[in-house]
Each structure stands twice: as C-alpha cells, then as structure tokens.
Design an enzyme around this catalytic site. Structure first.
Site, mmCIF file in Angstrom:
data_model
loop_
_atom_site.group_PDB
_atom_site.id
_atom_site.type_symbol
_atom_site.label_atom_id
_atom_site.label_comp_id
_atom_site.label_asym_id
_atom_site.label_seq_id
_atom_site.Cartn_x
_atom_site.Cartn_y
_atom_site.Cartn_z
ATOM 1 N N HIS A 11 0.843 -1.194 0.000
ATOM 2 C CA HIS A 11 0.000 0.000 0.000
ATOM 3 C C HIS A 11 0.888 1.256 0.000
ATOM 4 C CE1 HIS A 11 -4.088 1.596 1.003
ATOM 5 N NE2 HIS A 11 -3.336 2.662 1.163
ATOM 6 N N ASP A 68 9.207 6.352 8.682
ATOM 7 C CA ASP A 68 8.551 5.921 9.911
ATOM 8 C C ASP A 68 7.506 6.978 10.255
ATOM 9 O OD1 ASP A 68 8.327 3.806 11.781
ATOM 10 O OD2 ASP A 68 9.148 5.101 13.333
ATOM 11 N N THR A 69 6.345 6.495 10.682
ATOM 12 C CA THR A 69 5.210 7.392 10.932
ATOM 13 C C THR A 69 4.653 7.156 12.313
ATOM 14 O OG1 THR A 69 4.579 7.547 8.612
ATOM 15 C CG2 THR A 69 2.825 7.891 10.207
ATOM 16 N N ASP A 151 -6.588 5.618 9.518
ATOM 17 C CA ASP A 151 -7.309 6.480 8.566
ATOM 18 C C ASP A 151 -8.792 6.669 8.908
ATOM 19 O OD1 ASP A 151 -5.149 7.146 7.030
ATOM 20 O OD2 ASP A 151 -5.550 5.723 5.428
ATOM 21 N N LYS A 171 -5.798 12.170 -0.402
ATOM 22 C CA LYS A 171 -5.034 11.918 0.833
ATOM 23 C C LYS A 171 -3.540 12.197 0.603
ATOM 24 C CE LYS A 171 -3.368 8.473 4.040
ATOM 25 N NZ LYS A 171 -3.125 7.074 4.347
ATOM 26 N N ARG A 177 2.830 11.619 5.097
ATOM 27 C CA ARG A 177 3.795 10.921 4.240
ATOM 28 C C ARG A 177 3.882 11.602 2.870
ATOM 29 N NH1 ARG A 177 2.652 6.471 5.888
ATOM 30 N NH2 ARG A 177 0.793 6.331 4.620
HETATM 31 P P1 IMP Z 1 4.801 3.069 9.529
HETATM 32 O O1 IMP Z 1 5.965 3.660 10.199
HETATM 33 O O2 IMP Z 1 4.492 3.721 8.223
HETATM 34 O O3 IMP Z 1 4.846 1.569 9.447
HETATM 35 O O4 IMP Z 1 3.543 3.432 10.412
HETATM 36 C C1 IMP Z 1 3.368 2.960 11.733
HETATM 37 C C2 IMP Z 1 1.900 2.807 11.987
HETATM 38 O O5 IMP Z 1 1.264 4.084 11.895
HETATM 39 C C3 IMP Z 1 1.165 1.918 10.976
HETATM 40 O O6 IMP Z 1 1.173 0.583 11.391
HETATM 41 C C4 IMP Z 1 -0.224 2.492 10.992
HETATM 42 O O7 IMP Z 1 -0.943 1.960 12.062
HETATM 43 C C5 IMP Z 1 0.031 3.969 11.256
HETATM 44 N N1 IMP Z 1 0.037 4.736 10.002
HETATM 45 C C6 IMP Z 1 1.111 5.045 9.245
HETATM 46 N N2 IMP Z 1 0.752 5.769 8.173
HETATM 47 C C7 IMP Z 1 -0.581 5.903 8.259
HETATM 48 C C8 IMP Z 1 -1.533 6.553 7.434
HETATM 49 O O8 IMP Z 1 -1.248 7.141 6.380
HETATM 50 N N3 IMP Z 1 -2.809 6.485 7.850
HETATM 51 C C9 IMP Z 1 -3.181 5.850 8.982
HETATM 52 N N4 IMP Z 1 -2.332 5.224 9.776
HETATM 53 C C10 IMP Z 1 -1.034 5.248 9.427
#
Ligand code: IMP
Length: 199
Positions: A11, A68-69, A151, A171, A177
């Site tokens: 995704h 990383d998010t 989301d 989005k 991101r």
């Molecule tokens: P990652 O670092 O991108 O793997 O994000 C860590 C976690 O944050 C993911 O497992 C999601 O639960 C959440 N996350 C990251 N990006 C998004 C987004 O665009 N929408 C909603 N949740 C997100």
C-alpha cells in the site's frame, strides 16, 4: 529511474509511486528479495527511519529510503507516537489499534492529533532527512473504508472527510507521508544523476 523504498507494505509502495510520478520506478523490499523483517528498535521516528535505511544499505548495498510514521494524540500525551504500529500489542491489527484509541479517548473533549512522518534517504553513503506533518482531529467512531491504519478515525483539518473516506489522490496531496515524500521528490529532482546502481 529506480529507487528502493525500504518497506514490505505494498500500500505504501503504491502511495510512493503515485507521489514520485512515472519517472520513478519504486521498488519495495520484496522486489529486491529482502524478505526479512527489518529491526525498528529506536525510540524516535527519525531513529527508526535511519535504522531501516541503513539496514538496506548495509545488506543490499543500494541507495534507498525508509520512512517511519506516528500518530500523536494531544490528550494522550503524544501516544501512540512511535508505537503506532503496535499500540494494542504485538501482532495487533489496524482495527485493534483504532478500537484502543477510541477506548482511551472515550469522553475526552480534546480530539487534537497529528500524523508525523520522517523519511531517511541514503544516497552515496550520505544521510538526508525529510519530515511531513498533518494536523487534525480524532473522530468518535470510524468513518470510511479506504486507506489503512488509523485512517478511519482521522479527520484532517479543513476537510469534512476522514482519510478513509478520501480518494488516495486527495489523501496523498495533504498527508504526512505525502508531504515528506514531496520534499524527497524535490530533493531527488535536483539530482538527476541519481540511479540505483546495484540491482
Ligand atoms: P509506519 O511507520 O508507516 O509503518 O507506520 C506505523 C503505523 O502508523 C502503521 O502501522 C499504521 O498503524 C500507522 N500509520 C502510518 N501511516 C498511516 C496513514 O497514512 N494512515 C493511517 N495510519 C497510518
């Protein structure tokens, strides 16, 4: 031009491909036969992004980027933050995390939150960091079926649709991101000699 995105998440790969545009061929980890889970043990978004990018650079000897998010909720003192992926426990689902947030926020008036993304790029052995952020509110119940993660409960400021009710295009234009990726794209566009050499 090819570029490696240090993610197994298809995704996210397609989101990045849409943002970087047709001049970039975005490869995810399975595309370079990296099937293992990359450690993410830092306690900051920046630390995790760098850790993942360095892992790919060290093991696959290719320039790459990693992200990383975290979702930071004001009334929960910034939680789940760097623990967003496993907020409801190891091996939990996106829905488990959403339900935990809704439980923790039951009755709370302050619904302010933000998503933050840090992208770490390793290019010719040099590190570069790009950040993106979007502010919004946590809804009281899930809305929409698109997207992933949190989301369905995130309403970005200035919009009346949750991230899960928006088209991917909309989005990407405003997301954490998406914004970090736009900065990465701007940087890469100024370096036309950048090619992935070692695939
Ligand atoms: P990652 O670092 O991108 O793997 O994000 C860590 C976690 O944050 C993911 O497992 C999601 O639960 C959440 N996350 C990251 N990006 C998004 C987004 O665009 N929408 C909603 N949740 C997100």
């Amino acid at each position: 031009m090819k570029i490696v995105f240090a993610t197994h998440n298809l995704h996210k790969k397609s989101e990045a491909a849409a943002i970087l545009g047709s001049s970039w061929d975005v490869l995810a980890l399975p595309d370079i036969n990296c099937l293992e889970d990359i450690p993410e043990t830092a306690d900051t978004l920046q630390g995790n992004a760098l850790q993942k990018a360095h892992y790919v650079f060290d093991h696959f000897h290719t320039d790459c980027f990693a992200d990383d998010t975290g979702l930071e909720i004001e009334a929960l003192n910034g939680q789940p933050g760097v623990f967003s992926a496993r907020y409801a426990g190891e091996g939990c689902s996106y829905s488990d995390n959403v339900q935990k947030v809704l439980r923790e926020m039951q009755g709370l008036q302050n619904r302010k939150a933000c998503f933050k993304t840090v992208i770490a790029l390793i290019l010719n052995g040099q590190e570069y960091l790009f950040e993106g952020r979007v502010d919004g509110l946590i809804l009281t119940e899930p809305r929409g079926t698109d997207g992933f993660g949190y989301d369905p409960i995130f309403l970005p400021d200035g919009f009346d649709q949750s991230f899960a009710e928006m088209s991917a295009e909309r989005k990407n234009a405003i997301s954490h991101r998406g914004r970090a990726m736009q900065k990465l794209m701007g940087f890469l566009q100024q370096r036309p000699s950048f090619f992935v050499q070692n695939l």
